[in-house]
Design a protein around this motif. Sequence first.
Motif, mmCIF file in Angstrom:
data_model
loop_
_atom_site.group_PDB
_atom_site.id
_atom_site.type_symbol
_atom_site.label_atom_id
_atom_site.label_comp_id
_atom_site.label_asym_id
_atom_site.label_seq_id
_atom_site.Cartn_x
_atom_site.Cartn_y
_atom_site.Cartn_z
ATOM 1 N N LYS A 139 0.866 -1.186 0.000
ATOM 2 C CA LYS A 139 0.000 0.000 0.000
ATOM 3 C C LYS A 139 0.900 1.232 0.000
ATOM 4 O O LYS A 139 1.240 1.788 1.030
ATOM 5 N N ASP A 140 1.329 1.641 -1.180
ATOM 6 C CA ASP A 140 2.217 2.779 -1.350
ATOM 7 C C ASP A 140 1.576 3.691 -2.386
ATOM 8 O O ASP A 140 1.433 3.307 -3.552
ATOM 9 N N GLN A 141 1.190 4.874 -1.960
ATOM 10 C CA GLN A 141 0.487 5.804 -2.840
ATOM 11 C C GLN A 141 1.325 6.161 -4.069
ATOM 12 O O GLN A 141 0.827 6.187 -5.192
ATOM 13 N N LYS A 142 2.625 6.430 -3.867
ATOM 14 C CA LYS A 142 3.474 6.819 -4.989
ATOM 15 C C LYS A 142 3.606 5.670 -5.990
ATOM 16 O O LYS A 142 3.496 5.887 -7.196
ATOM 17 N N SER A 144 1.510 3.254 -6.457
ATOM 18 C CA SER A 144 0.203 3.099 -7.092
ATOM 19 C C SER A 144 0.004 4.137 -8.193
ATOM 20 O O SER A 144 -0.467 3.806 -9.291
ATOM 21 N N GLU A 145 0.374 5.376 -7.934
ATOM 22 C CA GLU A 145 0.239 6.430 -8.936
ATOM 23 C C GLU A 145 1.141 6.173 -10.137
ATOM 24 O O GLU A 145 0.719 6.336 -11.285
ATOM 25 N N GLN A 148 -0.404 3.238 -12.145
ATOM 26 C CA GLN A 148 -1.604 3.611 -12.893
ATOM 27 C C GLN A 148 -1.269 4.513 -14.081
ATOM 28 O O GLN A 148 -1.861 4.384 -15.150
ATOM 29 N N ASP A 149 -0.300 5.411 -13.891
ATOM 30 C CA ASP A 149 0.125 6.289 -14.978
ATOM 31 C C ASP A 149 0.752 5.474 -16.115
ATOM 32 O O ASP A 149 0.421 5.661 -17.289
#
Length: 172
Positions: A139-142, A144-145, A148-149
Motif C-alpha cells: 500500500k504505497d500511494q506513490k 500506485s500512482e 496507474q500512470d
Amino acid sequence: MSWDYNEHTKPCQCGKGLIKVVDGSNDWGQTSHDETILCPECKEKADKAKALKEERMRIANGKISLVISYFKENYTHLLEDIFLHTRSKKAVWQIAYDLGIEDCSLTKFYKYYRDKDEYIKELICWYRIGSIINALKIKDQKLSELFQDAKAHIKEFDDEWAAASYMHIKGR
C-alpha cells in the motif's frame, strides 16, 4: 519451397495517389503482406503518425521504467524474503505460482531458470508487477500512482497488440 508474389495497386486514403500491395505465399502455407504508400501526401501523414506513435511508446516505456526502478529500490527485499527459506527450484516455483505471480508450468520453469536470485530479478517486470504488488499487499500511494500512470500510457499498445493477435488467430 518457393515464394509466389502477387503485386497490385489500390487507391490511397486521400484518393489522389496509390498504394503498392505485394502479397506472397509459399508451399508451406506461410504468407507475407507488404504495402508501400506511393502518394506523397499520405506518405507524409503516415510518417508523422509513425513518429508520434514511437514517441508515445518511448514515453510509456519511460513510465514503466520508473515503476520498475521504484519497486526495485523500495520493495525487492520483500520479494526476496518470501523465497528466503526455499531449498529447491520446485519450492520457488510453487510459492510464485500460489501467489499468482508465475503462470508458466513447472517444466518450463526448470528449463528457463537456473538460479533463485536470477529468477527473482526476472520476476520484477512490467507484465508481472501488478500481480506482485497485489500479492505482497503493498500500500504505497506513490507506487500506485506510478503504476496507474504507466498502465494508462501502455494501454493503447496493449490493445493494439491484442487486436492484432486476435486477427492473426482468426486468419485475417
